[in-house]
Design an enzyme around this catalytic site. Sequence first.
Site, PDB file in Angstrom:
ATOM      1  N   LYS A   1     129.011   8.502 116.038  1.00  0.00           N
ATOM      2  CA  LYS A   1     130.032   7.750 115.558  1.00  0.00           C
ATOM      3  C   LYS A   1     131.236   9.005 115.593  1.00  0.00           C
ATOM      4  O   LYS A   1     132.619   8.314 115.703  1.00  0.00           O
ATOM      5  CB  LYS A   1     129.818   7.189 114.041  1.00  0.00           C
TER       6      LYS A   1
ATOM      7  N   ASN B   1     131.687  -0.039  95.709  1.00  0.00           N
ATOM      8  CA  ASN B   1     131.960   1.653  95.453  1.00  0.00           C
ATOM      9  C   ASN B   1     133.564   0.883  96.229  1.00  0.00           C
ATOM     10  O   ASN B   1     135.174   1.548  95.358  1.00  0.00           O
ATOM     11  CB  ASN B   1     131.398   2.380  96.010  1.00  0.00           C
TER      12      ASN B   1
ATOM     13  N   ASN C   1     135.251  10.959 100.464  1.00  0.00           N
ATOM     14  CA  ASN C   1     135.148   9.577 101.069  1.00  0.00           C
ATOM     15  C   ASN C   1     135.314   7.910 100.868  1.00  0.00           C
ATOM     16  O   ASN C   1     135.748   7.353 101.116  1.00  0.00           O
ATOM     17  CB  ASN C   1     133.166   9.857 101.370  1.00  0.00           C
TER      18      ASN C   1
ATOM     19  N   HIS D   1     132.700  14.399 100.552  1.00  0.00           N
ATOM     20  CA  HIS D   1     132.144  14.619 102.079  1.00  0.00           C
ATOM     21  C   HIS D   1     132.691  15.923 102.378  1.00  0.00           C
ATOM     22  O   HIS D   1     134.250  16.503 101.695  1.00  0.00           O
ATOM     23  CB  HIS D   1     132.372  13.883 102.544  1.00  0.00           C
TER      24      HIS D   1
ATOM     25  N   CYS E   1     134.315   7.366 107.124  1.00  0.00           N
ATOM     26  CA  CYS E   1     134.499   8.776 105.972  1.00  0.00           C
ATOM     27  C   CYS E   1     134.614  10.079 106.931  1.00  0.00           C
ATOM     28  O   CYS E   1     135.425  10.818 106.789  1.00  0.00           O
ATOM     29  CB  CYS E   1     133.182   8.204 105.043  1.00  0.00           C
TER      30      CYS E   1
ATOM     31  N   ARG F   1     126.683 -14.283  94.401  1.00  0.00           N
ATOM     32  CA  ARG F   1     126.146 -13.859  92.509  1.00  0.00           C
ATOM     33  C   ARG F   1     127.166 -13.278  92.158  1.00  0.00           C
ATOM     34  O   ARG F   1     126.810 -12.653  91.030  1.00  0.00           O
ATOM     35  CB  ARG F   1     124.670 -12.938  93.634  1.00  0.00           C
TER      36      ARG F   1
ATOM     37  N   PRO G   1     107.656  11.713  89.123  1.00  0.00           N
ATOM     38  CA  PRO G   1     107.861  11.546  89.741  1.00  0.00           C
ATOM     39  C   PRO G   1     109.261  11.134  90.534  1.00  0.00           C
ATOM     40  O   PRO G   1     110.353  10.600  89.750  1.00  0.00           O
ATOM     41  CB  PRO G   1     106.618  10.107  90.472  1.00  0.00           C
TER      42      PRO G   1
ATOM     43  N   SER H   1     127.489   8.740  98.033  1.00  0.00           N
ATOM     44  CA  SER H   1     128.336   8.184  97.354  1.00  0.00           C
ATOM     45  C   SER H   1     128.690   6.816  98.954  1.00  0.00           C
ATOM     46  O   SER H   1     129.008   6.017  98.557  1.00  0.00           O
ATOM     47  CB  SER H   1     129.853   8.052  97.082  1.00  0.00           C
TER      48      SER H   1
END
Length: 341
Positions: A216, A13, A317, A244, A132, A39, A184, A162
């Site tokens: 932090k 992201n 964020n 955020h 962030c 990968r 569920p 995110s």
Amino acid sequence: MGYRVVVAGATGNVGREMINILAEREFPIDELAVVASSRSQGDQIEYGETGKMLTIKNIEHFDPTGWDIALFAIGSDATKVYAPKFAAAGCVVIDNSSLYRMDPDVPLIVPEVNPDAIDGYTAKNIIANPNCSTAQMVVALKPLHDKATIKRVVVATYQSVSGAGKAGMDELFEQSRNIFVGDPAEPKKFTKQIAFNVIPHIDSFLDDGSTKEEWKMVAETKKILDPKVKVTATCVRVPVFVGHSEALNIEFEDEISAQEAQDILREAPGVMLIDKREDGGYVTPVECVGDYATFISRVREDSTVDNGLSLWCVSDNLRKGAALNAVQIAELLGRRHLKKG
């Protein structure tokens, strides 16, 4: 002339957002390399909206010699392996992980707040990008601190999924869908159901009962803004995909009114003040997505303490909290130290 730039973790992201912002801000690039784990080798991603496709290279085999800047979004474990290699090869690493943030030889930078600290990057050839939630908060605090000197900050965060990566976003989507159809909604990424819920727990717990995310915010704010500022944080995960939010209560040494604070914030770099005392006269996370600014609303005086203010702070964020700040650091580095042409 431009720079030779590497984006590490280009498929995640934050890595994708870094690539988009480099294109949007027309960062001067002569050559751009995108690298990730084995990968993803051979996959292609677009460079912003330019139509130019970039092929992912395997970071294990990438030679950083001759490259100027590397934007890292690969997590602490991989950063521990590759950041020293890139730095030793003369490529300045701007790292989004938490690995180097509290290293005294690594500057922790928010360009609107402590640009001069970047001069210390030569000690390790590494610059740290803050957490962030810290990044947007210190952008809001800095101009107010300059005016009236902050003594103490009490912050409660409302952090989007995110912040936990693609897995967090997928879990919110899947749980929401499952609840609507009666299936569920078992948690996998998070400790409890996140859909239609809030979770007062981000990162691991520490001995004093706080979480590492909360620690932090305290430690990074002191390093970036001022070691004398006292901070206490409660960090909460909420069912929002991106953006955020933070409720800030600030106590100052000197007197400052809500009107003065609004006037200061209106002119502050990186801040957008939207503060109308009416229905909808504030910014929510949905509205900040894709924007560069840190939005401030609900500025008001706190009568329970001397020289107190409360305010609401919202930011994307993935942008100011991560990718945008990293690109702004690269721009600052270029202006001050890596001048071309």
